[in-house]
Design a protein around this motif. Structure first.
Motif, PDB file in Angstrom:
ATOM      1  N   ILE A   1     -21.487   4.220   3.737  1.00 23.59           N
ATOM      2  CA  ILE A   1     -21.267   5.534   3.802  1.00 23.59           C
ATOM      3  C   ILE A   1     -20.232   6.031   4.998  1.00 23.59           C
ATOM      4  CG2 ILE A   1     -22.300   7.712   4.030  1.00 23.59           C
ATOM      5  CD1 ILE A   1     -24.735   6.526   2.499  1.00 23.59           C
ATOM      6  N   GLU A   2     -20.475   5.535   5.898  1.00 25.39           N
ATOM      7  CA  GLU A   2     -19.692   5.530   7.197  1.00 25.39           C
ATOM      8  C   GLU A   2     -18.244   5.502   7.088  1.00 25.39           C
ATOM      9  OE1 GLU A   2     -19.537   7.555  10.974  1.00 25.39           O
ATOM     10  OE2 GLU A   2     -20.772   7.959   9.324  1.00 25.39           O
ATOM     11  N   ALA A   3     -18.212   4.136   6.507  1.00 15.62           N
ATOM     12  CA  ALA A   3     -16.877   3.654   6.488  1.00 15.62           C
ATOM     13  C   ALA A   3     -16.030   4.150   5.380  1.00 15.62           C
ATOM     14  CB  ALA A   3     -17.063   2.062   5.982  1.00 15.62           C
ATOM     15  N   ALA A   4     -16.592   4.678   4.306  1.00 16.62           N
ATOM     16  CA  ALA A   4     -15.999   5.573   3.320  1.00 16.62           C
ATOM     17  C   ALA A   4     -15.685   6.857   3.824  1.00 16.62           C
ATOM     18  CB  ALA A   4     -16.859   5.878   2.050  1.00 16.62           C
ATOM     19  N   ASN A   5     -16.584   7.498   4.540  1.00 19.30           N
ATOM     20  CA  ASN A   5     -16.277   8.568   5.401  1.00 19.30           C
ATOM     21  C   ASN A   5     -14.874   8.432   6.340  1.00 19.30           C
ATOM     22  OD1 ASN A   5     -16.512  11.227   6.223  1.00 19.30           O
ATOM     23  ND2 ASN A   5     -17.965  10.817   7.832  1.00 19.30           N
ATOM     24  N   ARG A   6     -14.941   7.481   7.095  1.00 22.41           N
ATOM     25  CA  ARG A   6     -13.955   7.222   8.253  1.00 22.41           C
ATOM     26  C   ARG A   6     -12.575   7.078   7.482  1.00 22.41           C
ATOM     27  NH1 ARG A   6     -16.680   3.494  12.652  1.00 22.41           N
ATOM     28  NH2 ARG A   6     -18.525   5.074  13.304  1.00 22.41           N
TER      29      ARG A   6
END
Length: 217
Positions: free
Chosen positions: A177-182
């Motif tokens: 989730i964090e990788a997709a966000n960033r």
């Protein structure tokens, strides 16, 4: 007696879960003397290190400074991550090496995993799950968010077959989730957040993921 090491390994895990740590370690090591590849015995003797890696990784996702804790943990992992016995543990060891900046240890672990993917009893787990998780988390740690999404997204669908609890495997989705966000993959980010909101509506980390473009902290 065939299978006795497995009984000892499971007994060791039960002792550990009940807080009888010294007896659990002795029992687990006895199991490993009989069968060095006994995954239950490894799990019993090493459960605290896995939890420590997962906790520090969660704190990293929340931008919390953990001081030198990664270095202390990584030193312990150096004696336990063999790259061929249990990829679930190797994945958590890789977290420790990443956090401590031990690139040589991480590279050596990946090389052992790649070699073991051909002949280890855990070859399929290593190839289909262990290596993608280690490589995906490595990409994430170094800011290659697109690569992290590419590697982690397929794994989340079948990672349950290689062990761990739901809470431990949740690190995969949190990182994804964090990788997709960033990385600007907002369709993937929003889809995963919506799924997580339905499953864990009261999670504080879930609430932190609700605004695209913002860190989970």
């Amino acid at each position: 007696m065939p299978g006795y090491s497995v009984v000892l390994g499971m007994y060791a895990f039960g002792l550990e879960e009940d807080g009888h740590y010294a007896q659990a370690e002795d029992t687990g090591r006895n199991a490993l003397t009989l069968e060095p590849l006994d995954c239950w015995a490894h799990h019993a003797v090493a459960l605290e290190m896995v939890d420590a890696s997962a906790l520090l990784w969660r704190l990293h996702l929340c931008n919390v400074d953990v001081g030198d804790r990664w270095k202390e943990l990584a030193q312990v992992w150096r004696n336990h991550a063999d790259g061929k016995t249990y990829p679930f543990n190797d994945w958590h060891a890789a977290m420790g090496f990443l956090g401590a900046g031990l690139d040589s240890e991480l590279n050596a672990l990946v090389m052992r995993m790649q070699q073991s993917a051909a002949d280890s009893p855990c070859a399929e787990w290593i190839d289909r799950i262990g290596l993608p998780l280690v490589q995906g988390c490595t990409a994430f740690w170094h800011g290659n968010d697109g690569k992290a999404v590419e590697l982690l997204l397929p794994v989340r669908h079948f990672c349950g077959v290689f062990g761990g609890s739901h809470a431990q495997r949740d690190i995969i989705d949190l990182t994804l989730i964090e990788a997709a966000n960033r990385g600007g993959a907002q369709d993937i980010h929003q889809s995963l957040v919506n799924e997580r909101l339905a499953q864990r509506p009261y999670s504080r980390m879930t609430a932190g993921f609700l605004s695209p473009g913002q860190s989970s902290a």
